[in-house]
Design a protein around this motif. Structure first.
Motif, PDB file in Angstrom:
ATOM      1  N   ARG A 189      47.921  50.846  53.158  1.00  0.00           N
ATOM      2  CA  ARG A 189      49.372  50.742  52.918  1.00  0.00           C
ATOM      3  C   ARG A 189      49.697  50.713  51.436  1.00  0.00           C
ATOM      4  N   GLY A 190      48.700  50.357  50.604  1.00  0.00           N
ATOM      5  CA  GLY A 190      48.913  50.283  49.161  1.00  0.00           C
ATOM      6  C   GLY A 190      49.753  49.104  48.727  1.00  0.00           C
ATOM      7  N   ARG A 191      49.589  47.952  49.409  1.00  0.00           N
ATOM      8  CA  ARG A 191      50.416  46.779  49.093  1.00  0.00           C
ATOM      9  C   ARG A 191      49.592  45.518  48.837  1.00  0.00           C
ATOM     10  N   ALA A 192      48.298  45.627  48.699  1.00  0.00           N
ATOM     11  CA  ALA A 192      47.457  44.434  48.591  1.00  0.00           C
ATOM     12  C   ALA A 192      47.712  43.616  47.330  1.00  0.00           C
ATOM     13  N   ALA A 193      48.259  44.225  46.278  1.00  0.00           N
ATOM     14  CA  ALA A 193      48.567  43.457  45.062  1.00  0.00           C
ATOM     15  C   ALA A 193      49.693  42.460  45.327  1.00  0.00           C
ATOM     16  N   VAL A 194      50.609  42.805  46.230  1.00  0.00           N
ATOM     17  CA  VAL A 194      51.731  41.931  46.582  1.00  0.00           C
ATOM     18  C   VAL A 194      51.413  41.112  47.824  1.00  0.00           C
ATOM     19  N   ASN A 195      50.800  41.745  48.827  1.00  0.00           N
ATOM     20  CA  ASN A 195      50.441  41.103  50.089  1.00  0.00           C
ATOM     21  C   ASN A 195      48.944  41.287  50.323  1.00  0.00           C
ATOM     22  N   PRO A 196      48.131  40.353  49.827  1.00  0.00           N
ATOM     23  CA  PRO A 196      46.676  40.491  49.919  1.00  0.00           C
ATOM     24  C   PRO A 196      46.155  40.560  51.352  1.00  0.00           C
ATOM     25  N   ILE A 197      44.964  41.108  51.456  1.00  0.00           N
ATOM     26  CA  ILE A 197      44.224  41.157  52.714  1.00  0.00           C
ATOM     27  C   ILE A 197      43.116  40.122  52.596  1.00  0.00           C
ATOM     28  N   HIS A 198      43.162  39.101  53.444  1.00  0.00           N
ATOM     29  CA  HIS A 198      42.193  38.010  53.414  1.00  0.00           C
ATOM     30  C   HIS A 198      41.146  38.243  54.504  1.00  0.00           C
ATOM     31  N   ILE A 199      39.899  38.285  54.108  1.00  0.00           N
ATOM     32  CA  ILE A 199      38.791  38.489  55.040  1.00  0.00           C
ATOM     33  C   ILE A 199      38.118  37.134  55.237  1.00  0.00           C
ATOM     34  N   VAL A 200      38.094  36.688  56.487  1.00  0.00           N
ATOM     35  CA  VAL A 200      37.620  35.333  56.800  1.00  0.00           C
ATOM     36  C   VAL A 200      36.414  35.418  57.737  1.00  0.00           C
ATOM     37  N   PRO A 201      35.265  34.893  57.312  1.00  0.00           N
ATOM     38  CA  PRO A 201      34.084  34.937  58.176  1.00  0.00           C
ATOM     39  C   PRO A 201      34.195  33.952  59.349  1.00  0.00           C
ATOM     40  N   ASN A 202      33.366  34.175  60.327  1.00  0.00           N
ATOM     41  CA  ASN A 202      33.317  33.355  61.527  1.00  0.00           C
ATOM     42  C   ASN A 202      32.545  32.057  61.272  1.00  0.00           C
ATOM     43  N   ALA A 203      33.108  30.938  61.682  1.00  0.00           N
ATOM     44  CA  ALA A 203      32.448  29.615  61.677  1.00  0.00           C
ATOM     45  C   ALA A 203      31.730  29.323  60.361  1.00  0.00           C
ATOM     46  N   ALA A 204      30.403  29.177  60.424  1.00  0.00           N
ATOM     47  CA  ALA A 204      29.626  28.781  59.243  1.00  0.00           C
ATOM     48  C   ALA A 204      29.214  29.957  58.365  1.00  0.00           C
ATOM     49  N   ASP A 205      29.523  31.187  58.780  1.00  0.00           N
ATOM     50  CA  ASP A 205      29.190  32.351  57.949  1.00  0.00           C
ATOM     51  C   ASP A 205      29.946  32.286  56.626  1.00  0.00           C
ATOM     52  N   ARG A 206      29.433  32.970  55.633  1.00  0.00           N
ATOM     53  CA  ARG A 206      30.073  33.057  54.316  1.00  0.00           C
ATOM     54  C   ARG A 206      30.060  34.509  53.861  1.00  0.00           C
ATOM     55  N   ILE A 207      30.934  34.830  52.887  1.00  0.00           N
ATOM     56  CA  ILE A 207      30.935  36.138  52.236  1.00  0.00           C
ATOM     57  C   ILE A 207      30.531  35.893  50.787  1.00  0.00           C
ATOM     58  N   ASP A 208      29.349  36.350  50.415  1.00  0.00           N
ATOM     59  CA  ASP A 208      28.799  36.051  49.084  1.00  0.00           C
ATOM     60  C   ASP A 208      28.918  34.560  48.779  1.00  0.00           C
ATOM     61  N   ILE A 215      31.400  45.531  53.484  1.00  0.00           N
ATOM     62  CA  ILE A 215      30.585  44.330  53.644  1.00  0.00           C
ATOM     63  C   ILE A 215      29.433  44.593  54.609  1.00  0.00           C
ATOM     64  N   TRP A 216      28.370  43.834  54.407  1.00  0.00           N
ATOM     65  CA  TRP A 216      27.135  44.006  55.167  1.00  0.00           C
ATOM     66  C   TRP A 216      26.606  42.628  55.498  1.00  0.00           C
ATOM     67  N   TYR A 217      26.039  42.475  56.705  1.00  0.00           N
ATOM     68  CA  TYR A 217      25.526  41.164  57.100  1.00  0.00           C
ATOM     69  C   TYR A 217      24.012  41.143  57.088  1.00  0.00           C
ATOM     70  N   ASN A 218      23.475  40.155  56.379  1.00  0.00           N
ATOM     71  CA  ASN A 218      22.053  39.842  56.394  1.00  0.00           C
ATOM     72  C   ASN A 218      21.924  38.409  55.896  1.00  0.00           C
ATOM     73  N   ALA A 219      21.839  37.458  56.821  1.00  0.00           N
ATOM     74  CA  ALA A 219      21.809  36.031  56.495  1.00  0.00           C
ATOM     75  C   ALA A 219      23.072  35.641  55.712  1.00  0.00           C
ATOM     76  N   GLY A 220      24.197  36.192  56.103  1.00  0.00           N
ATOM     77  CA  GLY A 220      25.480  35.994  55.451  1.00  0.00           C
ATOM     78  C   GLY A 220      26.087  37.347  55.153  1.00  0.00           C
ATOM     79  N   TRP A 221      27.411  37.380  55.013  1.00  0.00           N
ATOM     80  CA  TRP A 221      28.102  38.630  54.657  1.00  0.00           C
ATOM     81  C   TRP A 221      27.986  38.865  53.158  1.00  0.00           C
ATOM     82  N   HIS A 222      27.829  40.121  52.770  1.00  0.00           N
ATOM     83  CA  HIS A 222      27.708  40.485  51.366  1.00  0.00           C
ATOM     84  C   HIS A 222      28.628  41.669  51.067  1.00  0.00           C
TER      85      HIS A 222
END
Length: 109
Positions: free
Chosen positions: A65-84, A100-107
């Motif tokens: 949509r080209g609007r992430a600077a005004v309305n960000p896209i938040h990526i939320v991992p499941n439960a105890a997972d983390r992103i970096d 993103i790629w998963y291997n013992a956590g999202w990266h």
């Protein structure tokens, strides 16, 4: 010449996602069937909830949509997972994306 360093070329025949899923609402819950999530919602911020990580499974999320600077896209991992090792990751650049790629956590790659 120095022959001590060898490079092996790897051909990835599946370097692009095979399917496109549209997220046209404020919240989308990703599934393991998703490969590419196209965010098209214009009404505000968007939250993408990730599934429990599956080793060697990846996902691309794109601000189509080209609007992430005004309305960000938040990526939320499941439960105890983390992103970096963080509790979430946000796309804040217009037309930005996250691969993103998963291997013992999202990266983010």
């Amino acid at each position: 010449p120095d022959n001590s360093v060898q490079t092996t070329a790897v051909t990835n025949t599946n370097q692009y996602p095979n399917s496109r899923t549209v997220a046209d609402g404020p919240v989308y819950s990703a599934t393991t069937a998703d490969e590419y999530i196209a965010v098209t919602y214009n009404g505000g911020d968007v939250t993408i909830n990730l599934y429990a990580g599956v080793t060697n499974k990846g996902l691309v999320i794109k601000d189509e949509r080209g609007r992430a600077a005004v309305n960000p896209i938040h990526i939320v991992p499941n439960a105890a997972d983390r992103i970096d090792n963080q509790t979430n990751y946000s796309i804040t650049t217009n037309y930005g994306s996250a691969r993103i790629w998963y291997n013992a956590g999202w990266h983010v790659i």
